[in-house]
Design a protein around this motif. Structure first.
Motif, PDB file in Angstrom:
ATOM      1  N   PRO A 119       0.827  -1.221   0.000  1.00  5.57           N
ATOM      2  CA  PRO A 119       0.000   0.000   0.000  1.00  5.57           C
ATOM      3  C   PRO A 119       0.852   1.259   0.000  1.00  5.57           C
ATOM      4  O   PRO A 119       1.918   1.312   0.627  1.00  5.57           O
ATOM      5  N   PHE A 120       0.388   2.263  -0.700  1.00  2.30           N
ATOM      6  CA  PHE A 120       1.104   3.539  -0.774  1.00  2.30           C
ATOM      7  C   PHE A 120       1.006   4.275   0.555  1.00  2.30           C
ATOM      8  O   PHE A 120      -0.049   4.320   1.180  1.00  2.30           O
ATOM      9  N   GLY A 121       2.104   4.844   0.992  1.00  2.00           N
ATOM     10  CA  GLY A 121       2.106   5.657   2.199  1.00  2.00           C
ATOM     11  C   GLY A 121       2.209   4.880   3.494  1.00  2.00           C
ATOM     12  O   GLY A 121       2.123   5.480   4.575  1.00  2.00           O
ATOM     13  N   VAL A 122       2.378   3.581   3.418  1.00  2.00           N
ATOM     14  CA  VAL A 122       2.483   2.757   4.629  1.00  2.00           C
ATOM     15  C   VAL A 122       3.952   2.398   4.860  1.00  2.00           C
ATOM     16  O   VAL A 122       4.692   2.073   3.913  1.00  2.00           O
ATOM     17  N   ASP A 123       4.384   2.447   6.097  1.00  2.00           N
ATOM     18  CA  ASP A 123       5.757   2.124   6.462  1.00  2.00           C
ATOM     19  C   ASP A 123       5.956   0.603   6.410  1.00  2.00           C
ATOM     20  O   ASP A 123       5.842  -0.082   7.433  1.00  2.00           O
ATOM     21  N   LEU A 124       6.248   0.114   5.217  1.00  2.00           N
ATOM     22  CA  LEU A 124       6.413  -1.330   5.062  1.00  2.00           C
ATOM     23  C   LEU A 124       7.654  -1.835   5.793  1.00  2.00           C
ATOM     24  O   LEU A 124       7.668  -2.977   6.268  1.00  2.00           O
ATOM     25  N   ALA A 125       8.678  -0.999   5.882  1.00  2.00           N
ATOM     26  CA  ALA A 125       9.875  -1.402   6.623  1.00  2.00           C
ATOM     27  C   ALA A 125       9.518  -1.661   8.080  1.00  2.00           C
ATOM     28  O   ALA A 125      10.008  -2.623   8.705  1.00  2.00           O
ATOM     29  N   GLY A 126       8.650  -0.816   8.630  1.00  2.00           N
ATOM     30  CA  GLY A 126       8.217  -1.011  10.007  1.00  2.00           C
ATOM     31  C   GLY A 126       7.388  -2.281  10.164  1.00  2.00           C
ATOM     32  O   GLY A 126       7.516  -2.985  11.178  1.00  2.00           O
ATOM     33  N   ILE A 127       6.558  -2.575   9.173  1.00  2.74           N
ATOM     34  CA  ILE A 127       5.749  -3.804   9.216  1.00  2.74           C
ATOM     35  C   ILE A 127       6.656  -5.027   9.152  1.00  2.74           C
ATOM     36  O   ILE A 127       6.457  -6.011   9.875  1.00  2.74           O
ATOM     37  N   LYS A 128       7.662  -4.952   8.298  1.00  2.00           N
ATOM     38  CA  LYS A 128       8.613  -6.079   8.180  1.00  2.00           C
ATOM     39  C   LYS A 128       9.380  -6.261   9.482  1.00  2.00           C
ATOM     40  O   LYS A 128       9.685  -7.397   9.878  1.00  2.00           O
ATOM     41  N   ALA A 129       9.682  -5.160  10.131  1.00  2.82           N
ATOM     42  CA  ALA A 129      10.389  -5.246  11.423  1.00  2.82           C
ATOM     43  C   ALA A 129       9.506  -5.911  12.463  1.00  2.82           C
ATOM     44  O   ALA A 129       9.964  -6.747  13.265  1.00  2.82           O
ATOM     45  N   LYS A 130       8.220  -5.573  12.460  1.00  4.48           N
ATOM     46  CA  LYS A 130       7.288  -6.228  13.383  1.00  4.48           C
ATOM     47  C   LYS A 130       7.197  -7.720  13.088  1.00  4.48           C
ATOM     48  O   LYS A 130       7.200  -8.552  14.014  1.00  4.48           O
ATOM     49  N   LEU A 131       7.152  -8.039  11.807  1.00  6.80           N
ATOM     50  CA  LEU A 131       7.058  -9.444  11.407  1.00  6.80           C
ATOM     51  C   LEU A 131       8.316 -10.214  11.849  1.00  6.80           C
ATOM     52  O   LEU A 131       8.224 -11.332  12.367  1.00  6.80           O
TER      53      LEU A 131
END
Length: 214
Positions: free
Chosen positions: A198-210
């Motif tokens: 998704p545009f505008g979402v911190d995917l790096a942060g999501i990957k870190a959570k994962l």
């Protein structure tokens, strides 16, 4: 020739007598039933007046409700939450069946930190229209802030079911699962969000959570 004229004249006179007799009969009927006919006419006029009056009243209520809702929404957008609550409470009273009024009122109460009242308004709106993933999401966030994690999970699952592309609901669902130790389901939500890109979402942060999950 004169004889023919006489016959025609008699027929004409005879027809006039018959017409007169019919008119007298009709007049007699009207006179005999004058009071019942007047009562029926009065009743019809009364019914029409009542119907027109009700329509005018309903139209006035709709106009007042719309004005109260608009004023409340404008007050909310300006950060005047007390005024917003006052106007939106009026809008709700004028039309308790309006889901929008309940949602706007819930948002105003939420802005004031009155979470119990906000939750009640969200629930009232959802009861009137269950196809509101955003309202369901907001209700879930209130539940989570109050420590009611299972209720938050239930509502977030409803929001995601209604809108599979509701990214914020999926992230919140992943976070709530992670907080309650249900790591496999948290992973599912995070992975789904990453795949969506998704545009505008911190995917790096999501990957870190994962990556932090066991």
């Amino acid at each position: 020739m004169f004889g023919s004229f006489f016959v025609v004249g008699n027929k004409k006179k005879g027809r006039n007598r018959l017409e007169l007799k019919a008119e007298n009969k009709m007049l007699g009927f009207v006179m005999n039933y004058k009071k019942p006919l007047l009562a029926i006419c009065a009743a019809v006029i009364l019914v029409i007046a009542v119907v027109v009056g009700l329509q005018m009243r309903d139209q006035k209520i709709k106009e007042d409700q719309k004005q109260a809702y608009t004023s409340g929404s404008q007050a909310y957008s300006k950060g005047k939450f007390d005024q917003a609550i006052k106007n939106l409470e009026q809008a709700k009273q004028l039309n308790p069946q309006d889901p929008k009024a309940h949602v706007a009122l819930a948002q105003s109460y939420e802005a004031k930190g009155q979470l119990d009242k906000a939750a009640e308004e969200y629930k009232a709106s959802i009861a009137l229209n269950s196809n509101q993933p955003e309202a369901i999401y907001n209700l879930a966030i209130i539940y989570r802030s109050q420590g009611n994690m299972q209720a938050a999970i239930d509502e977030l699952n409803k929001a995601v079911k209604l809108n599979a592309n509701f990214v914020q609901a999926r992230i919140a669902l992943g976070d709530t699962y992670a907080q309650t130790g249900v790591f496999n389901k948290a992973k599912e939500q995070y992975q789904t969000v990453i795949k969506m890109k998704p545009f505008g979402v911190d995917l790096a942060g999501i990957k870190a959570k994962l990556g932090s999950l066991k």
